[in-house]
Structure formats: structure tokens, C-alpha cells
Design an enzyme around this catalytic site. Sequence first.
Site, PDB file in Angstrom:
ATOM      1  N   SER A  23     -27.106  14.017 -36.988  1.00 54.36           N
ATOM      2  CA  SER A  23     -26.468  13.659 -35.710  1.00 54.36           C
ATOM      3  C   SER A  23     -27.283  14.189 -34.530  1.00 54.36           C
ATOM      4  O   SER A  23     -27.504  13.485 -33.542  1.00 54.36           O
ATOM      5  CB  SER A  23     -25.066  14.276 -35.640  1.00 54.36           C
ATOM      6  OG  SER A  23     -24.243  13.724 -36.626  1.00 54.36           O
ATOM      7  N   ARG A  27     -29.701  12.131 -31.531  1.00 53.47           N
ATOM      8  CA  ARG A  27     -29.428  12.354 -30.109  1.00 53.47           C
ATOM      9  C   ARG A  27     -30.648  12.931 -29.399  1.00 53.47           C
ATOM     10  O   ARG A  27     -30.930  12.593 -28.248  1.00 53.47           O
ATOM     11  CB  ARG A  27     -28.200  13.262 -29.959  1.00 53.47           C
ATOM     12  CG  ARG A  27     -26.889  12.518 -30.300  1.00 53.47           C
ATOM     13  CD  ARG A  27     -25.770  13.486 -30.611  1.00 53.47           C
ATOM     14  NE  ARG A  27     -24.467  12.863 -30.789  1.00 53.47           N
ATOM     15  CZ  ARG A  27     -24.028  12.285 -31.908  1.00 53.47           C
ATOM     16  NH1 ARG A  27     -24.806  12.208 -32.965  1.00 53.47           N
ATOM     17  NH2 ARG A  27     -22.807  11.764 -31.965  1.00 53.47           N
ATOM     18  N   GLY A  95     -25.379   3.777 -39.010  1.00 54.55           N
ATOM     19  CA  GLY A  95     -24.290   3.474 -38.081  1.00 54.55           C
ATOM     20  C   GLY A  95     -24.413   4.268 -36.794  1.00 54.55           C
ATOM     21  O   GLY A  95     -24.134   3.760 -35.705  1.00 54.55           O
ATOM     22  N   ARG A 123     -20.414  -3.170 -41.639  1.00 55.35           N
ATOM     23  CA  ARG A 123     -19.561  -2.145 -41.013  1.00 55.35           C
ATOM     24  C   ARG A 123     -18.994  -2.632 -39.679  1.00 55.35           C
ATOM     25  O   ARG A 123     -19.615  -3.435 -38.982  1.00 55.35           O
ATOM     26  CB  ARG A 123     -20.362  -0.844 -40.834  1.00 55.35           C
ATOM     27  CG  ARG A 123     -20.778  -0.275 -42.186  1.00 55.35           C
ATOM     28  CD  ARG A 123     -21.551   1.002 -42.065  1.00 55.35           C
ATOM     29  NE  ARG A 123     -20.743   2.099 -41.547  1.00 55.35           N
ATOM     30  CZ  ARG A 123     -21.223   3.299 -41.274  1.00 55.35           C
ATOM     31  NH1 ARG A 123     -22.514   3.548 -41.462  1.00 55.35           N
ATOM     32  NH2 ARG A 123     -20.438   4.244 -40.819  1.00 55.35           N
ATOM     33  N   SER A 168     -13.691   9.235 -33.657  1.00 56.60           N
ATOM     34  CA  SER A 168     -15.059   8.811 -33.956  1.00 56.60           C
ATOM     35  C   SER A 168     -16.015   9.323 -32.898  1.00 56.60           C
ATOM     36  O   SER A 168     -15.941   8.947 -31.729  1.00 56.60           O
ATOM     37  CB  SER A 168     -15.141   7.284 -34.020  1.00 56.60           C
ATOM     38  OG  SER A 168     -16.501   6.896 -33.998  1.00 56.60           O
ATOM     39  N   GLN A 170     -19.061   8.583 -32.870  1.00 54.23           N
ATOM     40  CA  GLN A 170     -19.974   7.489 -32.516  1.00 54.23           C
ATOM     41  C   GLN A 170     -19.396   6.651 -31.388  1.00 54.23           C
ATOM     42  O   GLN A 170     -20.109   6.296 -30.438  1.00 54.23           O
ATOM     43  CB  GLN A 170     -20.246   6.616 -33.742  1.00 54.23           C
ATOM     44  CG  GLN A 170     -21.040   7.363 -34.813  1.00 54.23           C
ATOM     45  CD  GLN A 170     -21.191   6.575 -36.097  1.00 54.23           C
ATOM     46  OE1 GLN A 170     -20.687   5.459 -36.218  1.00 54.23           O
ATOM     47  NE2 GLN A 170     -21.880   7.156 -37.053  1.00 54.23           N
ATOM     48  N   ASP A 321     -17.803  13.391 -43.513  1.00 52.18           N
ATOM     49  CA  ASP A 321     -18.852  12.949 -44.443  1.00 52.18           C
ATOM     50  C   ASP A 321     -18.835  13.732 -45.756  1.00 52.18           C
ATOM     51  O   ASP A 321     -19.634  13.456 -46.650  1.00 52.18           O
ATOM     52  CB  ASP A 321     -20.226  13.100 -43.787  1.00 52.18           C
ATOM     53  CG  ASP A 321     -20.389  12.139 -42.612  1.00 52.18           C
ATOM     54  OD1 ASP A 321     -19.786  11.051 -42.647  1.00 52.18           O
ATOM     55  OD2 ASP A 321     -21.108  12.479 -41.655  1.00 52.18           O
ATOM     56  N   ARG A 352     -16.065   4.505 -49.172  1.00 51.67           N
ATOM     57  CA  ARG A 352     -16.221   5.748 -49.939  1.00 51.67           C
ATOM     58  C   ARG A 352     -14.972   6.129 -50.721  1.00 51.67           C
ATOM     59  O   ARG A 352     -15.075   6.785 -51.755  1.00 51.67           O
ATOM     60  CB  ARG A 352     -16.623   6.900 -49.009  1.00 51.67           C
ATOM     61  CG  ARG A 352     -18.077   6.840 -48.646  1.00 51.67           C
ATOM     62  CD  ARG A 352     -18.564   8.067 -47.904  1.00 51.67           C
ATOM     63  NE  ARG A 352     -19.978   7.886 -47.607  1.00 51.67           N
ATOM     64  CZ  ARG A 352     -20.601   8.434 -46.581  1.00 51.67           C
ATOM     65  NH1 ARG A 352     -19.936   9.212 -45.732  1.00 51.67           N
ATOM     66  NH2 ARG A 352     -21.889   8.216 -46.386  1.00 51.67           N
ATOM     67  N   ARG A 396     -24.648   9.497 -49.678  1.00 53.53           N
ATOM     68  CA  ARG A 396     -23.752  10.610 -50.053  1.00 53.53           C
ATOM     69  C   ARG A 396     -23.076  10.369 -51.406  1.00 53.53           C
ATOM     70  O   ARG A 396     -22.694  11.308 -52.088  1.00 53.53           O
ATOM     71  CB  ARG A 396     -22.736  10.882 -48.947  1.00 53.53           C
ATOM     72  CG  ARG A 396     -23.420  11.312 -47.651  1.00 53.53           C
ATOM     73  CD  ARG A 396     -22.523  12.002 -46.673  1.00 53.53           C
ATOM     74  NE  ARG A 396     -23.072  11.902 -45.329  1.00 53.53           N
ATOM     75  CZ  ARG A 396     -24.051  12.677 -44.838  1.00 53.53           C
ATOM     76  NH1 ARG A 396     -24.595  13.621 -45.573  1.00 53.53           N
ATOM     77  NH2 ARG A 396     -24.503  12.499 -43.605  1.00 53.53           N
TER      78      ARG A 396
HETATM   79  C1  S3P Z   1     -21.608  10.747 -36.604  1.00 51.27           C
HETATM   80  C2  S3P Z   1     -20.255  10.555 -36.557  1.00 51.27           C
HETATM   81  C3  S3P Z   1     -19.435  10.258 -37.747  1.00 51.27           C
HETATM   82  C4  S3P Z   1     -20.169  10.578 -39.050  1.00 51.27           C
HETATM   83  C5  S3P Z   1     -21.586  10.104 -39.025  1.00 51.27           C
HETATM   84  C6  S3P Z   1     -22.353  10.740 -37.870  1.00 51.27           C
HETATM   85  C7  S3P Z   1     -22.343  11.020 -35.353  1.00 51.27           C
HETATM   86  O1  S3P Z   1     -19.110   8.879 -37.756  1.00 51.27           O
HETATM   87  O2  S3P Z   1     -19.498  10.001 -40.149  1.00 51.27           O
HETATM   88  O3  S3P Z   1     -22.244  10.425 -40.241  1.00 51.27           O
HETATM   89  O4  S3P Z   1     -23.516  11.460 -35.408  1.00 51.27           O
HETATM   90  O5  S3P Z   1     -21.768  10.809 -34.269  1.00 51.27           O
HETATM   91  P1  S3P Z   1     -17.836   8.290 -36.962  1.00 51.27           P
HETATM   92  O6  S3P Z   1     -18.081   8.385 -35.528  1.00 51.27           O
HETATM   93  O7  S3P Z   1     -17.726   6.859 -37.421  1.00 51.27           O
HETATM   94  O8  S3P Z   1     -16.676   9.128 -37.431  1.00 51.27           O
END
Ligand code: S3P
Length: 444
Positions: A23, A27, A95, A123, A168, A170, A321, A352, A396
Site C-alpha cells: 500500500s 502511494r 486493485g 472486480r 475501503s 482504496q 487481507d 476469497r 494470498r
Molecule cells: C488497500 C486497501 C484494501 C486492501 C488492499 C490494499 C490499499 O482494499 O485489501 O490490499 O492499499 O488501499 P479495499 O480498499 O478494497 O478494502
Amino acid sequence: MKPVRSHQSSPLHGTIRVPGDKSISHRALMFGAMAVGETKVTGLLEGEDVLSTAAAMRALGASVERGDDGIWTVRGRGVGGFSEPTGVLDMGNSGTAARLLMGILATQSFTTFMTGDASLCSRPMERVMTPLRPIGVGFVSRSKGRMPLAIQGTDAPMPITYELPVASAQVKSAVMLAGLNAPGKTTVIEPNPSRDHTEKMLTHFGAEVVVEEQENGGRVITLTGQPELVARDVIVPTDPSSAAFPVVAALITPGSDITVEAVGMNPLRTGLFTTLKEMGAKITALNTRVEAGEEVADLKVEYSELHGVTVPANRAPSMIDEYPVLAVAASFAKGTTHMEGLEELRVKESDRLAVVVESLKACGIDVEEGESSMTVVGTGEPALGGGEIKSRLDHRIAMSFIVFGMASQKPVSIDDAAPIDTSFPGFSDLMNGLGAKIKETANS
Ligand code: S3P
């Protein structure tokens, strides 16, 4: 396809360091590319997901280079300063890369085309498009909001206030990144806090981000738009979601005693360690310290006789995760482990919840699947194993069942371990160095 078989391991011993946080790595590259000046990134995860982000940043006009010393240098274009890519951006399996980029591209005054692998293209992306549309951006996607999609950025973005319907990071980050280029204040309300790396790192790069904690446990995050982001060096801590695999492997493999160094301990990421300790795990955090704004610690982990617990739904965002590998730990624990609030597991790199249940059953485990819950019953004895697991483009799942095979009576086979390279390059070698017996097998 890269098939592997995981045989019963020797007791695990040694000190290891897992790769950089995924993550934070995404960023660091994205925010460096939006800052003015040169950002140096130390400890970047060089996994396929992050390399997709690096390629996308280059396609948008930023310079992203790896030095011989492993330090990455990003020369940014400023907020809103990207140029139109000539081709389609391929976000691979990631994602996070896709969704955060949708936020960034929402306020660039050109159209971008984006695609990904079969997993990413299945997704849901509507969860990001819904909040971004009122900012002024247009989207064209495949049916049901699936990728490939096109993002028609706006040059007159409106700041918005958005309450997240799902926890989320994300979606939160996509809204905040679109808000960077909008005048005024963009606000995101999250009822159940998710990882806060965007908030922390944008602040590090000079943006004004105010986080208010609410009485009900939620957070209100307010970002002031159109800051000048200034290049800042980033030291990436190691990924607790990757550390999870050797940690669980040591807990279930008799005689093990390992140390995992410098593990990121951001409190919004450590739900697995909390849960494992409730199950009786001997995990000791040593040398707890703050490195570049993130908490880290060395984790000493010893084989433990685990027992079943109930994991509350509100803990899910802090270990989202980690449920596949927690389910493996639960298979070797004595008694029933019940996990709730798992609806988000259905929209990860694979479904999952379904894949973990089907794979545990193939390894002889008594497991029950609910709509958003899972119940695993362990005997406290080494599980049978022997399953032939399909990893379904999900890193995973592959790593979790390799860990299963390390402690089960019969070896566990994985049809394709290649997806592991998205987040944990060198996984099998690192584990074999501790005492595991993970072997490549021939393609059938
Ligand atoms: C992440 C947020 C999570 C996580 C992903 C990384 C991120 O997803 O499952 O592996 O870096 O912001 P979600 O935002 O869909 O929960």
C-alpha cells in the site's frame, strides 16, 4: 503457470525481513509523481503490482527510475500536471493501483484507458466511479462497472463530501486524490476506519489533511485542495500483510522460533496479530519504534498451541487481507474460530471466502461458509492436508496454502504460485531458508 508442492517443514529458525509494504509503495510512487521535485524511495516493494504503478506513472509523464543501490527516484509533474498517455494503462492484478489512479486521473484534462488481468477485470469499479462522478468526471466501462474502462477527466473539478458505504481505503483514497486538484475542501466520512496511509503520506508531502475521530469510532477526513505537493523522501516499512505468512507458519510448525524484522505496525493494519494473540500465539513485539512516520517492530514468533476464537466484524478493516492465512491458523487450532463481517472478501483478487472454504475442505478441514462469515473447526492436531489448490490469480491464496502444507500431514499442491510475485517476490526461497520444503513441480 508455476506449480509448487509444500511438504511438511522442519522447525523454522532464523531472522528474516519481508518485502516493503504494498500500500505504501504504490502511494510513494503516485504521490512522488504528483509532487514538484525529486522523491527518493527506500525499501520499495518491487512486486508486479507496484511495477504496474511505476509503468503507469511513466506513461503519464513522470520519471521513475531504480538506482543500482535499490533506491527509486521519482521526478514529479505537480498536481494536475500529467500528460495524456498514448496507450492503454495496464494495471495488471492490482486493485489498489487501478482505483487510486482513477481518482488521480479524474481531474486530469484528458481521457485515459485502463485495463488489467482477468482477476482485476472481474472486480467492482462502480464503488469508485459513484463518488467521482459528482466531481465532474465521466466514465465508460464494461457492463456492471467492470474494467477495461475509460476515464474522461474534468478540468473544472468540484470538491465533494462522501460517506463511504463500505470500509475501503482504496475508495477513500480515490476520492481524496481527486480532491487534491479541486478547489476547496473534500471530505470523506468513514464509519469504520480503514488503513490511513494516504492521509499520512499526503501530509508528509505537504497537503493539509485534518482527521477527526467520531464518538462512534468513525473518522471524518478533510483535505484542502490544490496544495503544492513537495517532493519528500519515503522509507517504506515492511508489509505486515506479507509478514503474516511466516508468522502463521512459525505458529503452526512445531519447534519453530523465528524473528521477522522491522514489520510495519500501523494500528489500522495489525488486526491479525491481535487475533492470533487472542488464540494463544506467542508473538512478542521487540524494539518498537517509529520509522519515517510509521510504527515498526521486530516480531519474535514461537510455535504455539492455538485455540479457536470469535473475530468481531468491526476488526475486518484492520486485517482484511489476512483472513485466508488466519483460516489456516484456525485449521491447526483447537476448537472453533468464527469470523464475521467478511463481505469484502468476495471482491478481492478472487472470491476469497468461497476459495478459502473450498481449499480448506480439499485439505480435510471442517469449515462452514456463510454469506459474510466463515467458521473453521480445528482439532489442535496437525491437519490432514493433501489438497490440490487452485490459486485463481490470487497471491494470498497461493501463500496461505503453501503455509498450510508446511504443517499438515500430507503435502499441499498449488496449481500456480506465479501470482505471489505481485506482492512477495522471493517468498518460497525466503521460507525455504527458514526450514520450509516448498518445491517446484512439473507443469502437467
Ligand atoms: C488497500 C486497501 C484494501 C486492501 C488492499 C490494499 C490499499 O482494499 O485489501 O490490499 O492499499 O488501499 P479495499 O480498499 O478494497 O478494502
